[in-house]
Write a protein that holds these residues in place. Structure first.
Motif, short mmCIF file in Angstrom:
data_model
loop_
_atom_site.label_atom_id
_atom_site.label_comp_id
_atom_site.label_asym_id
_atom_site.label_seq_id
_atom_site.Cartn_x
_atom_site.Cartn_y
_atom_site.Cartn_z
N LEU A 26 0.84 -1.20 0.00
CA LEU A 26 0.00 0.00 0.00
C LEU A 26 0.88 1.26 0.00
O LEU A 26 0.66 2.18 -0.79
CB LEU A 26 -0.93 0.00 1.21
N LEU A 27 1.89 1.28 0.85
CA LEU A 27 2.80 2.43 0.90
C LEU A 27 3.58 2.58 -0.41
O LEU A 27 3.78 3.69 -0.90
CB LEU A 27 3.76 2.29 2.08
N ARG A 28 4.00 1.46 -1.01
CA ARG A 28 4.72 1.52 -2.28
C ARG A 28 3.85 2.14 -3.36
O ARG A 28 4.30 3.00 -4.12
CB ARG A 28 5.16 0.11 -2.71
N GLN A 29 2.59 1.73 -3.42
CA GLN A 29 1.69 2.28 -4.43
C GLN A 29 1.41 3.76 -4.19
O GLN A 29 1.35 4.54 -5.14
CB GLN A 29 0.37 1.50 -4.45
N LEU A 30 1.28 4.15 -2.94
CA LEU A 30 1.08 5.57 -2.63
C LEU A 30 2.30 6.40 -3.02
O LEU A 30 2.16 7.50 -3.58
CB LEU A 30 0.76 5.76 -1.15
N MET A 31 3.49 5.88 -2.74
CA MET A 31 4.72 6.59 -3.11
C MET A 31 4.83 6.70 -4.63
O MET A 31 5.25 7.74 -5.15
CB MET A 31 5.96 5.87 -2.54
N GLU A 32 4.46 5.65 -5.34
CA GLU A 32 4.51 5.67 -6.79
C GLU A 32 3.56 6.72 -7.36
O GLU A 32 3.92 7.48 -8.26
CB GLU A 32 4.14 4.28 -7.33
N GLN A 34 2.45 9.40 -5.83
CA GLN A 34 2.97 10.72 -5.48
C GLN A 34 4.12 11.11 -6.40
O GLN A 34 4.21 12.25 -6.86
CB GLN A 34 3.43 10.75 -4.02
N ALA A 35 4.99 10.16 -6.71
CA ALA A 35 6.11 10.43 -7.62
C ALA A 35 5.59 10.81 -9.00
O ALA A 35 6.12 11.74 -9.63
CB ALA A 35 7.03 9.21 -7.69
N LEU A 36 4.56 10.10 -9.48
CA LEU A 36 3.99 10.43 -10.78
C LEU A 36 3.37 11.83 -10.78
O LEU A 36 3.55 12.59 -11.74
CB LEU A 36 2.92 9.40 -11.18
N ARG A 37 2.68 12.17 -9.72
CA ARG A 37 2.09 13.52 -9.63
C ARG A 37 3.17 14.59 -9.67
O ARG A 37 3.05 15.60 -10.36
CB ARG A 37 1.28 13.66 -8.34
N ARG A 38 4.24 14.35 -8.90
CA ARG A 38 5.33 15.33 -8.86
C ARG A 38 6.04 15.42 -10.21
O ARG A 38 6.41 16.52 -10.64
CB ARG A 38 6.33 14.96 -7.77
N ALA A 39 6.22 14.31 -10.89
CA ALA A 39 6.87 14.32 -12.20
C ALA A 39 6.00 15.05 -13.21
O ALA A 39 6.50 15.87 -14.00
CB ALA A 39 7.15 12.89 -12.66
N ASP A 76 -3.06 -11.84 -3.16
CA ASP A 76 -3.31 -12.19 -1.75
C ASP A 76 -3.18 -10.96 -0.85
O ASP A 76 -3.66 -10.97 0.28
CB ASP A 76 -2.33 -13.26 -1.27
N LEU A 77 -2.50 -9.93 -1.33
CA LEU A 77 -2.28 -8.73 -0.53
C LEU A 77 -3.45 -7.76 -0.62
O LEU A 77 -3.50 -6.79 0.12
CB LEU A 77 -0.99 -8.02 -0.97
N ASN A 78 -4.39 -8.02 -1.51
CA ASN A 78 -5.53 -7.13 -1.69
C ASN A 78 -6.64 -7.55 -0.74
O ASN A 78 -7.53 -8.31 -1.09
CB ASN A 78 -6.00 -7.18 -3.15
N LEU A 79 -6.58 -7.03 0.48
CA LEU A 79 -7.52 -7.43 1.52
C LEU A 79 -8.93 -6.93 1.24
O LEU A 79 -9.14 -5.82 0.76
CB LEU A 79 -7.06 -6.87 2.87
N ASP A 80 -9.90 -7.77 1.57
CA ASP A 80 -11.31 -7.41 1.42
C ASP A 80 -11.73 -6.68 2.68
O ASP A 80 -11.69 -7.20 3.78
CB ASP A 80 -12.15 -8.68 1.23
N LEU A 81 -12.15 -5.42 2.51
CA LEU A 81 -12.55 -4.60 3.64
C LEU A 81 -14.07 -4.54 3.81
O LEU A 81 -14.62 -3.60 4.38
CB LEU A 81 -11.99 -3.18 3.48
N GLY A 82 -14.75 -5.56 3.32
CA GLY A 82 -16.20 -5.64 3.45
C GLY A 82 -16.89 -4.58 2.63
O GLY A 82 -16.63 -4.43 1.44
N PRO A 83 -17.76 -3.78 3.28
CA PRO A 83 -18.52 -2.79 2.52
C PRO A 83 -17.66 -1.70 1.88
O PRO A 83 -18.09 -1.02 0.96
CB PRO A 83 -19.47 -2.18 3.56
N LEU A 84 -16.43 -1.56 2.34
CA LEU A 84 -15.54 -0.54 1.76
C LEU A 84 -14.90 -1.01 0.46
O LEU A 84 -14.30 -0.22 -0.25
CB LEU A 84 -14.44 -0.17 2.76
N GLY A 85 -14.96 -2.30 0.20
CA GLY A 85 -14.32 -2.84 -1.00
C GLY A 85 -12.96 -3.42 -0.67
O GLY A 85 -12.67 -3.75 0.47
N THR A 86 -12.11 -3.51 -1.67
CA THR A 86 -10.78 -4.05 -1.47
C THR A 86 -9.79 -2.94 -1.18
O THR A 86 -10.02 -1.79 -1.54
CB THR A 86 -10.33 -4.87 -2.69
N LEU A 87 -8.71 -3.30 -0.54
CA LEU A 87 -7.72 -2.30 -0.11
C LEU A 87 -6.91 -1.75 -1.26
O LEU A 87 -6.70 -0.55 -1.37
CB LEU A 87 -6.78 -2.92 0.93
N LEU A 88 -6.43 -2.62 -2.14
CA LEU A 88 -5.53 -2.18 -3.20
C LEU A 88 -6.24 -2.13 -4.55
O LEU A 88 -7.09 -2.85 -4.87
CB LEU A 88 -4.32 -3.11 -3.29
#
Length: 88
Positions: A26-32, A34-39, A76-88
């Motif tokens: 999750l942190l890796r995707q957020l950093m990616e 942010q880097a794209l926005r800055r670029a 497997d890292l994409n956790l199901d958060l129930g009514p919120l949907g998936t994490l990733l």
């Protein structure tokens, strides 16, 4: 009524690895993002873009290695958060 949790050492270790790797992904995707926005905004020099790109690629590669080590697939890292949907 008392509930008992049955823990299997192998399962607990894999589940903990899954949770930690999910947070790291999750942190890796957020950093990616942010880097794209800055670029795109022109906030980075070419050298900074290159360095960030290489770092993110190395992190993605290491994540694949760690997933394989613990018998996990990227999905497997994409956790199901129930009514919120998936994490990733």
């Amino acid at each position: 009524m008392t509930r008992r949790v049955e823990l299997d050492r192998d399962t607990a270790e894999r589940d903990l690895a899954r949770l930690v790797l999910t947070v790291v992904e999750l942190l890796r995707q957020l950093m990616e993002r942010q880097a794209l926005r800055r670029a795109e905004a022109g906030d980075l020099t070419e050298e900074q873009e290159e360095r960030i790109g290489l770092t993110l690629m190395a992190l993605a590669e290491r994540m694949e290695e760690l997933c394989a080590l613990h018998g996990l697939r990227p999905e497997d890292l994409n956790l199901d958060l129930g009514p919120l949907g998936t994490l990733l």
